[in-house]
Design a protein around this motif. Structure first.
Motif, PDB file in Angstrom:
ATOM      1  N   LEU A 126       0.827  -1.210   0.000  1.00  0.00           N
ATOM      2  CA  LEU A 126       0.000   0.000   0.000  1.00  0.00           C
ATOM      3  C   LEU A 126       0.859   1.257   0.000  1.00  0.00           C
ATOM      4  O   LEU A 126       0.621   2.197  -0.774  1.00  0.00           O
ATOM      5  CB  LEU A 126      -0.927  -0.010   1.216  1.00  0.00           C
ATOM      6  N   LEU A 127       1.871   1.289   0.852  1.00  0.00           N
ATOM      7  CA  LEU A 127       2.744   2.456   0.932  1.00  0.00           C
ATOM      8  C   LEU A 127       3.539   2.636  -0.362  1.00  0.00           C
ATOM      9  O   LEU A 127       3.770   3.772  -0.810  1.00  0.00           O
ATOM     10  CB  LEU A 127       3.700   2.317   2.121  1.00  0.00           C
ATOM     11  N   THR A 128       3.935   1.521  -0.979  1.00  0.00           N
ATOM     12  CA  THR A 128       4.686   1.595  -2.236  1.00  0.00           C
ATOM     13  C   THR A 128       3.835   2.192  -3.343  1.00  0.00           C
ATOM     14  O   THR A 128       4.257   3.118  -4.046  1.00  0.00           O
ATOM     15  CB  THR A 128       5.176   0.196  -2.655  1.00  0.00           C
ATOM     16  N   VAL A 129       2.621   1.665  -3.508  1.00  0.00           N
ATOM     17  CA  VAL A 129       1.716   2.156  -4.558  1.00  0.00           C
ATOM     18  C   VAL A 129       1.356   3.616  -4.309  1.00  0.00           C
ATOM     19  O   VAL A 129       1.424   4.455  -5.215  1.00  0.00           O
ATOM     20  CB  VAL A 129       0.437   1.288  -4.630  1.00  0.00           C
ATOM     21  N   THR A 130       0.969   3.941  -3.060  1.00  0.00           N
ATOM     22  CA  THR A 130       0.557   5.308  -2.733  1.00  0.00           C
ATOM     23  C   THR A 130       1.706   6.295  -2.930  1.00  0.00           C
ATOM     24  O   THR A 130       1.525   7.372  -3.515  1.00  0.00           O
ATOM     25  CB  THR A 130       0.063   5.383  -1.279  1.00  0.00           C
ATOM     26  N   GLY A 131       2.884   5.924  -2.459  1.00  0.00           N
ATOM     27  CA  GLY A 131       4.030   6.810  -2.591  1.00  0.00           C
ATOM     28  C   GLY A 131       4.393   7.088  -4.033  1.00  0.00           C
ATOM     29  O   GLY A 131       4.622   8.246  -4.415  1.00  0.00           O
ATOM     30  N   CYS A 132       4.420   6.041  -4.852  1.00  0.00           N
ATOM     31  CA  CYS A 132       4.787   6.210  -6.267  1.00  0.00           C
ATOM     32  C   CYS A 132       3.760   7.058  -7.012  1.00  0.00           C
ATOM     33  O   CYS A 132       4.121   7.939  -7.802  1.00  0.00           O
ATOM     34  CB  CYS A 132       4.930   4.845  -6.935  1.00  0.00           C
ATOM     35  N   LEU A 133       2.478   6.805  -6.774  1.00  0.00           N
ATOM     36  CA  LEU A 133       1.429   7.561  -7.461  1.00  0.00           C
ATOM     37  C   LEU A 133       1.408   9.022  -7.026  1.00  0.00           C
ATOM     38  O   LEU A 133       1.311   9.934  -7.857  1.00  0.00           O
ATOM     39  CB  LEU A 133       0.067   6.918  -7.211  1.00  0.00           C
ATOM     40  N   LEU A 134       1.499   9.261  -5.719  1.00  0.00           N
ATOM     41  CA  LEU A 134       1.490  10.640  -5.223  1.00  0.00           C
ATOM     42  C   LEU A 134       2.702  11.415  -5.728  1.00  0.00           C
ATOM     43  O   LEU A 134       2.599  12.596  -6.082  1.00  0.00           O
ATOM     44  CB  LEU A 134       1.470  10.648  -3.695  1.00  0.00           C
ATOM     45  N   PHE A 135       3.831  10.742  -5.778  1.00  0.00           N
ATOM     46  CA  PHE A 135       5.054  11.394  -6.247  1.00  0.00           C
ATOM     47  C   PHE A 135       4.875  11.878  -7.676  1.00  0.00           C
ATOM     48  O   PHE A 135       5.209  13.018  -8.018  1.00  0.00           O
ATOM     49  CB  PHE A 135       6.213  10.405  -6.158  1.00  0.00           C
ATOM     50  N   ASP A 136       4.302  11.020  -8.531  1.00  0.00           N
ATOM     51  CA  ASP A 136       4.113  11.384  -9.931  1.00  0.00           C
ATOM     52  C   ASP A 136       3.040  12.466 -10.086  1.00  0.00           C
ATOM     53  O   ASP A 136       3.218  13.431 -10.829  1.00  0.00           O
ATOM     54  CB  ASP A 136       3.731  10.146 -10.744  1.00  0.00           C
ATOM     55  N   LEU A 137       1.912  12.314  -9.378  1.00  0.00           N
ATOM     56  CA  LEU A 137       0.817  13.280  -9.493  1.00  0.00           C
ATOM     57  C   LEU A 137       1.236  14.670  -9.019  1.00  0.00           C
ATOM     58  O   LEU A 137       0.945  15.675  -9.677  1.00  0.00           O
ATOM     59  CB  LEU A 137      -0.398  12.791  -8.698  1.00  0.00           C
ATOM     60  N   LEU A 138       1.910  14.727  -7.882  1.00  0.00           N
ATOM     61  CA  LEU A 138       2.323  16.021  -7.337  1.00  0.00           C
ATOM     62  C   LEU A 138       3.373  16.679  -8.209  1.00  0.00           C
ATOM     63  O   LEU A 138       3.345  17.899  -8.434  1.00  0.00           O
ATOM     64  CB  LEU A 138       2.847  15.843  -5.906  1.00  0.00           C
ATOM     65  N   TYR A 139       4.299  15.870  -8.734  1.00  0.00           N
ATOM     66  CA  TYR A 139       5.326  16.469  -9.597  1.00  0.00           C
ATOM     67  C   TYR A 139       4.714  16.968 -10.903  1.00  0.00           C
ATOM     68  O   TYR A 139       5.079  18.034 -11.407  1.00  0.00           O
ATOM     69  CB  TYR A 139       6.441  15.469  -9.905  1.00  0.00           C
TER      70      TYR A 139
END
Length: 308
Positions: free
Chosen positions: A242-255
């Motif tokens: 969960l943390l892996t998926v959430t972190g990767c997606l948020l990183f891309d969306l925010l950037y």
């Protein structure tokens, strides 16, 4: 609108700085895609052929791995082709289709992770009613809606994406997303704000459901040694995924929305594709090694093949 033009082909950027290393990039990308297929298919086949692994948790894991193959199929074949091409172009229809696959796969990941959290909550916090709550019929319904709702929500976003009246044809990414297609439209669409806002709110509720489940899980498991063992064995892999998926997606969306353009193109490329690289490989490996039944079954198959 006086600068609008009829555009049927879009240009994808991102590979300019890698022109001198195309062969190396192609080999590494192809190997990564092969690893994704290997680890996910291994988990899927192991769960399907072993009747002892037909429980809810394993079925949800199987669908999570299938979803990883679905999502990466929307990116890697096109990306591999682009690496060897002198021009990275995609048709408008192909761009919308790729965006649909990538968006729906990312949303479905959260749906399945929410189901897995709910399954662990019922199994640990309400063990006596587990088999009455997680029946085969309910599992089928859960899986069906975990696929249907993301497909529907993303479809609504896709059909409201502009298909004409563009003031540009440049997508500053190595793949297509609806947000960037909206950005090159000459007019601002209300759907660009409303539909993503609804989708983000809907999946934030998924996060709240998972957070609520883990509050009860931690509260229940800390009272006994057996509970702590179950938490470490089945909940920790889910939490890491969960943390892996959430972190990767948020990183891309925010950037994508707030990131600086001064960052090197290679680093931007990695940030863009990390959710298509890390979770599809990490999730099946984490579960494959942590869940005893899957690990033992895989070792049995491998040792049986080697001994023949």
């Amino acid at each position: 609108m006086h600068n609008a033009s009829v555009i049927t082909m879009l240009t994808l950027s991102g590979l300019g700085e890698m022109a001198n290393h195309r062969l190396l990039l192609f080999v590494l990308t192809f190997l990564c895609y092969c690893v994704i297929w290997l680890v996910n298919v291994t988990i899927i086949v192991t769960i399907i052929i072993d009747k002892n692994l037909h429980g809810p948790m394993y079925i949800f894991l199987c669908t999570l791995c299938i979803n990883s193959l679905y999502g990466t199929a929307g990116f890697y074949p096109k990306f591999l082709k682009d690496i060897l091409s002198t021009a990275q172009v995609i048709s408008l229809t192909g761009c919308l289709a790729q965006g649909f696959v990538l968006h729906s796969s990312a949303c479905a990941d959260f749906s399945f992770l929410a189901l897995m959290a709910y399954d662990r909550y019922v199994a640990i916090c309400r063990p006596l009613s587990y088999h009455s709550v997680m029946t085969k019929r309910k599992i089928i319904i859960f899986v069906f809606f975990a696929w249907l709702i993301p497909l529907y929500l993303v479809f609504m976003g896709s059909i409201t994406t502009p298909t004409s009246g563009f003031c540009g044809s440049h997508i500053p990414k190595v793949y297509c997303v609806n947000y960037l297609v909206h950005n090159i439209a000459c007019t601002v669409s209300l759907a660009k704000v409303i539909i993503p806002a609804f989708n983000y709110t809907f999946y934030f509720c998924h996060f709240l459901l998972i957070f609520w489940s883990y509050l009860y899980l931690i509260k229940t498991c800390k009272t006994s040694k057996e509970g702590r063992r179950k938490f470490m064995q089945t909940c920790v892999p889910h939490l890491v995924c969960l943390l892996t998926v959430t972190g990767c997606l948020l990183f891309d969306l925010l950037y994508m929305r707030f990131g600086s353009k001064e960052i090197s193109q290679n680093l931007r490329n990695f940030m863009a594709i990390e959710f298509l690289l890390i979770p599809p490989i990490a999730n099946p490996i984490i579960y494959g090694f942590k869940l005893t039944k899957i690990r033992n079954r895989i070792f049995q198959y491998v040792s049986g093949i080697v001994s023949q």
